[in-house]
Write an enzyme that holds these catalytic residues in place. Structure first.
Site, PDB file in Angstrom:
ATOM      1  N   ARG A 200       0.838  -1.197   0.000  1.00 11.34           N
ATOM      2  CA  ARG A 200       0.000   0.000   0.000  1.00 11.34           C
ATOM      3  C   ARG A 200       0.874   1.248   0.000  1.00 11.34           C
ATOM      4  O   ARG A 200       1.973   1.262   0.571  1.00 11.34           O
ATOM      5  CB  ARG A 200      -0.915   0.010   1.232  1.00 11.34           C
TER       6      ARG A 200
ATOM      7  N   THR B 179       4.696  -8.304   5.577  1.00 14.17           N
ATOM      8  CA  THR B 179       4.666  -9.708   5.185  1.00 14.17           C
ATOM      9  C   THR B 179       5.202  -9.851   3.762  1.00 14.17           C
ATOM     10  O   THR B 179       5.733 -10.907   3.408  1.00 14.17           O
ATOM     11  CB  THR B 179       3.237 -10.284   5.267  1.00 14.17           C
TER      12      THR B 179
HETATM   13  C1  26V Z   1      -7.613  -0.012   9.811  1.00 16.14           C
HETATM   14  C2  26V Z   1      -8.757   0.398   9.241  1.00 16.14           C
HETATM   15  C3  26V Z   1      -9.375   1.565   9.796  1.00 16.14           C
HETATM   16  C4  26V Z   1     -10.810   1.662   9.426  1.00 16.14           C
HETATM   17  C5  26V Z   1     -11.061   1.404   7.981  1.00 16.14           C
HETATM   18  C6  26V Z   1     -10.559   0.081   7.539  1.00 16.14           C
HETATM   19  C7  26V Z   1      -9.293  -0.299   8.164  1.00 16.14           C
HETATM   20  C8  26V Z   1      -8.639  -1.384   7.684  1.00 16.14           C
HETATM   21  C9  26V Z   1      -7.480  -1.778   8.254  1.00 16.14           C
HETATM   22  C10 26V Z   1      -6.978  -1.093   9.320  1.00 16.14           C
HETATM   23  C11 26V Z   1      -5.769  -1.520  10.020  1.00 16.14           C
HETATM   24  C12 26V Z   1      -4.744  -1.875   9.128  1.00 16.14           C
HETATM   25  C13 26V Z   1      -3.643  -2.394   9.926  1.00 16.14           C
HETATM   26  C14 26V Z   1      -2.778  -3.237   9.080  1.00 16.14           C
HETATM   27  O1  26V Z   1      -3.105  -3.655   7.992  1.00 16.14           O
HETATM   28  N1  26V Z   1      -1.638  -3.485   9.612  1.00 16.14           N
HETATM   29  C15 26V Z   1      -0.671  -4.292   8.926  1.00 16.14           C
HETATM   30  O2  26V Z   1      -0.836  -5.607   9.430  1.00 16.14           O
HETATM   31  C16 26V Z   1       0.057  -6.507   8.805  1.00 16.14           C
HETATM   32  C17 26V Z   1      -0.273  -7.878   9.310  1.00 16.14           C
HETATM   33  O3  26V Z   1      -0.010  -7.969  10.663  1.00 16.14           O
HETATM   34  C18 26V Z   1       1.478  -6.089   9.114  1.00 16.14           C
HETATM   35  O4  26V Z   1       2.348  -6.958   8.441  1.00 16.14           O
HETATM   36  C19 26V Z   1       1.740  -4.657   8.652  1.00 16.14           C
HETATM   37  O5  26V Z   1       3.013  -4.239   9.057  1.00 16.14           O
HETATM   38  C20 26V Z   1       0.697  -3.745   9.246  1.00 16.14           C
HETATM   39  O6  26V Z   1       0.819  -2.452   8.697  1.00 16.14           O
END
Ligand code: 26V
Length: 819
Positions: free
Chosen positions: A555, A662
């Site tokens: 991303r 990942t």
């Molecule tokens: C937050 C939100 C906020 C509301 C709208 C939708 C939404 C969708 C996702 C998120 C949180 C995203 C957090 C995320 O993807 N973290 C990633 O997680 C991976 C798996 O653990 C990790 O490898 C990445 O470093 C981390 O950025």
């Protein structure tokens, strides 16, 4: 002649071919001559699915008979990627099916490419959930994925005039052969209204919730087959539909039109995936989605308990529920509500059950990503849950006050309610209090969690905290996406490594073998050739497979620093322009990634990369030495040819900000070397592959904190580094924007005046490190050695290892073999 039974389970190419033609005729209703590519794909998918259904049924009956403890993985996102190829690998019939299809003069790869992937996730978090389902099934762990069946997944990305354009993802357009709707197991989900206390006929004080509206949740089940086992677990995704019947009169005073409106609204609930990641927005529909899938899933668990005639007290023995970030954290209050209000369990008992059942994984430290719901919004939707949260909070804060007498600030910091100004519910706090286990996703991240965002909670219940470093499935990310390397490795050490990735270490004994090195290079070269062909095909850009493929795909986000990579490209470009005979290793810079539609700076970063590409690729002075490619619509499908073709993996986030990553693992497993900061799982990857096989640069977390503490001034770096100044000035001058000096001004100004992600502080170190990469690549033999050693030492990062850790330390579950 139809031989139904054999045709649905047989695995030989002849039977597969017959079954395929049978499905083409009886499911798509087409003879060979009239069928479209999609017809072929659907027939192929059913042919594969037929072979999974036996496993699925045996798995279900085995679990029921054994009364096994089940892992329930609750996640708002499952980024599964295309099923067909993966199922063929896990069934072990990829080659047989290829033969069957090619015997009909059809292009097998082309049919596989027909599948529209279910893009039901944003990035790392959703893809992790998918890798974990693969490992759970492969390790024969009774488990279920619970989530949302979004009608529109993550948008498709097009690049027009260098800018990202979002296109609606209509993945269900041509049908989804992998899912089975189970309308008979639908549940009802209620929203809004008010509560009132009452005394029941046994004289107990109780609360009644009178909701204002409801929706129906219909489960759609997809089988998740393990690798070369009979286990097929279930991914159960919920779709919202209008309720069967709801007494609107009770609340609406017979307002028919409003009732109809609310029916329409109910169907909107699961329409679309929110495309933000790492940025919280307090949208009502999002909270509805979260509560919807959590309540559906918990009610489903109670139904399973009932069907197996188990008592309520058995809930935590029967189910262990993992919360994938705070998106399902409302489960704490919903499980309490179901136990206390519906099943009449007394509070303390219910609280024990809840805590014993739930566990929480944190995926980000970024403050802007932490979920906090405005109180009035929450109260309007879930009035009863708000009361329950208040009660949980009151009891919890009493304990905090007892342990830290007189520390009112700490109590306020730990409260489930943020009361500074407008009031909010802090979902991470709710998840921590309601769970027995809390984990981060890489060693560094788990440490930082304890030192920063969850410090108070760590001090309060240190025993709850642990680390579970992420992993990725070698089935999809090596066996399926890198057949040439898979074949080579298997020829040397057998195929056991696909299930036991540690066995890749056996490759170390071949690292000095000249012939093996040559084959390794040949495999990489053919993967680069394939990617080059794709790029030529899709973008009409010619790239040289003998150049160094330098890839950053993830991303688009400022903290991930794609613009630092861009500054390196501009620096190289500028130095070639200044010195036309400069000798550098020819490089192809490859980018891929989506920007959140509302994230202006990320979209501008895409425009910057494509603008640099246009100038660099069009300039005869440099284009044989550097090329820049932005691959549009980076998703699971499009990523699969990228990892195997990479020489260099860019993992360049500001230290302390990438929870794990990942993609870093997928690249290294496929023999790419990493240039990276000491961030997330990079730290552990470097430990495993050896510091001498990893290109490290940049400030470490403590230095980042110290620099910010002392007052960071990007100007100092700009003025004291000529190459940096030249690169930034060139962008600001309009050189990459047809003379337009305004286009990139927001980006340049942010770097010069604020630079929250410390690009300028890391620039010199990054450039110096890239120079080492440049030199290292010229020593082909040495580079090959490093590449082999990277792949050989990545065993730790199989999601099988991650899942074993969760099973042993959090879920306390054992494998159950399906015969
Ligand atoms: C937050 C939100 C906020 C509301 C709208 C939708 C939404 C969708 C996702 C998120 C949180 C995203 C957090 C995320 O993807 N973290 C990633 O997680 C991976 C798996 O653990 C990790 O490898 C990445 O470093 C981390 O950025």
């Amino acid at each position: 002649q139809i031989q139904v039974e054999e045709d649905r389970i047989g695995l030989s190419p002849e039977i597969l071919r017959r079954a395929f033609l049978d499905n083409l005729f009886y499911i798509q209703g087409k003879p060979l001559a009239l069928a479209t590519k999609n017809d072929f794909y659907i027939a192929l998918a059913y042919t594969v699915r037929d072979r999974m259904l036996h496993c699925w049924n045996s798995t279900a009956s085995t679990y029921t008979a054994r009364g096994s403890r089940t892992v329930c993985y609750l996640s708002a996102e499952f980024l599964m990627g295309p099923h067909l190829g993966n199922n063929l690998i896990n069934l072990g019939i990829y080659d047989q099916m290829k033969q069957a299809i090619e015997g009909l003069d059809l292009d097998f790869e082309e049919l596989i490419a027909q599948e529209e992937e279910p893009g039901l996730g944003n990035g790392g978090l959703g893809r992790l959930a998918a890798c974990y389902l693969d490992s759970l099934a492969t390790l024969e762990i009774p488990s279920m994925g619970y989530g949302i069946r979004y009608e529109f997944g993550i948008f498709d990305q097009e690049i027009r005039d260098g800018w990202q354009v979002e296109i609606t993802d209509k993945w269900l357009r041509y049908g989804n052969p992998w899912e089975l709707p189970r309308p008979e197991w639908a549940v009802e989900i209620k929203f809004g209204g008010y509560t009132e206390p009452f005394t029941d006929d046994q004289g107990r004080y109780r609360v009644r919730w009178i909701p204002a509206w409801s929706v129906k949740g219909v489960p759609y089940d997809t089988p998740i087959l393990g690798y070369q086992v009979n286990t097929a677990n279930t991914l159960r995704l919920w779709k919202a539909e209008a309720p069967e019947s709801f007494d609107f009169e009770a609340f609406n005073q017979g307002n028919y039109y409003r009732a109809v409106q609310e029916k329409v609204a109910s169907e909107n609930l699961t329409k679309v995936l929110y495309p933000n990641d790492e940025k919280f927005e307090g949208k009502q529909l999002r909270l509805q989605q979260q509560f919807f899938f959590v309540s559906c899933s918990l009610q489903d668990m109670f139904h399973i308990l009932e069907r197996q005639q188990l008592p309520l007290e058995a809930f935590p023995q029967k189910f262990t529920v993992q919360l994938n970030d705070t998106h399902p954290a409302i489960a704490v209050a919903e499980l309490m509500r179901l136990l206390v209000d519906k099943y009449l369990v007394e509070w303390d008992k219910a609280w024990d059950i809840t805590q014993q059942t739930l566990a929480y994984t944190n995926h980000t430290l970024l403050p802007e990503a932490l979920e906090k719901w405005a109180l009035d919004l929450f109260a309007g939707l879930l009035p009863r849950h708000l009361e329950i949260i208040y009660e949980i909070n009151a009891r919890f804060l009493d304990r905090v006050r007892l342990k830290f007498v007189g520390d009112a600030e700490r109590t306020a910091r730990m409260s489930l309610i943020d009361e500074q100004g407008a009031r909010y519910i802090r979902m991470a706090h709710l998840a921590c209090v309601g769970s027995h286990a809390i984990n981060g996703v890489a060693a560094l991240h788990s440490e930082l969690l304890k030192q920063t965002v969850l410090k108070d909670f760590y001090e309060f219940f240190p025993e709850k905290f642990s680390n579970k470093t992420n992993g990725v499935t070698p089935r999809r990310w090596i066996a399926l996406s890198n057949p040439s390397m898979t074949k080579l490795i298997t020829s040397k050490i057998g195929s056991g490594w696909i299930k036991h990735l540690d066995q890749l270490r056996q490759l170390e004994s071949f690292v000095g073998d000249i012939e093996f090195q040559r084959q390794w290079r040949e495999s990489k070269r053919s993967n680069k050739q394939s990617l080059a062909a794709l790029v030529k095909n899709r973008l009409d850009i010619t790239i040289d497979p003998d150049s160094l493929f330098d890839v950053q795909s993830k991303r688009i986000h400022e903290y991930k620093r794609q613009h630092l990579n861009a500054l390196h490209i501009v620096t190289l470009y500028d130095s070639i322009k200044q010195n036309p005979t400069l000798e550098i290793t020819p490089r192809t810079f490859i980018f891929g990634g989506k920007a959140a539609p509302g994230y202006y700076m990320a979209k501008l970063m895409i425009k910057l990369i494509t603008a640099i590409a246009e100038v660099v690729n069009g300039d005869p002075d440099v284009r044989d030495r550097i090329k820049v490619v932005f691959i549009p619509d980076y998703n699971v499908t499009n990523s699969q040819p990228v990892y195997p073709a990479a020489d260099l993996s860019e993992q360049i986030s500001t230290a302390g900000l990438e929870a794990s990553g990942t993609g870093n693992m997928k690249f290294a497993m496929n023999g790419a070397l990493t240039i990276g900061t000491l961030d997330g799982a990079n730290v552990e990857i470097r430990e495993e592959v050896g510091a001498e096989n990893f290109f490290l640069f940049g400030l470490i977390t403590e230095e980042v904190a110290a620099l910010k503490e002392q007052g960071y001034n990007p100007w100092d770096y700009y003025h004291s580094n000529d190459a940096l100044k030249a690169a930034i000035d060139l962008i600001a001058s309009g050189h990459f924007s047809h003379g337009d000096r305004d286009l990139f001004k927001p980006l340049v100004d942010k770097l010069l005046h604020h630079d929250p992600f410390l690009l300028l502080a890391d620039y010199a170190s990054y450039i110096e490190c890239q120079t080492k990469v440049d030199q290292a690549y010229r020593d082909t033999q040495h580079w090959t050695r490093m590449s082999i050693l990277n792949a050989a030492r990545m065993g730790k990062f199989s999601s099988d290892r991650s899942i074993r850790d969760y099973c042993k330390e959090i879920w306390k579950v054992q494998p159950i073999e399906v015969l």
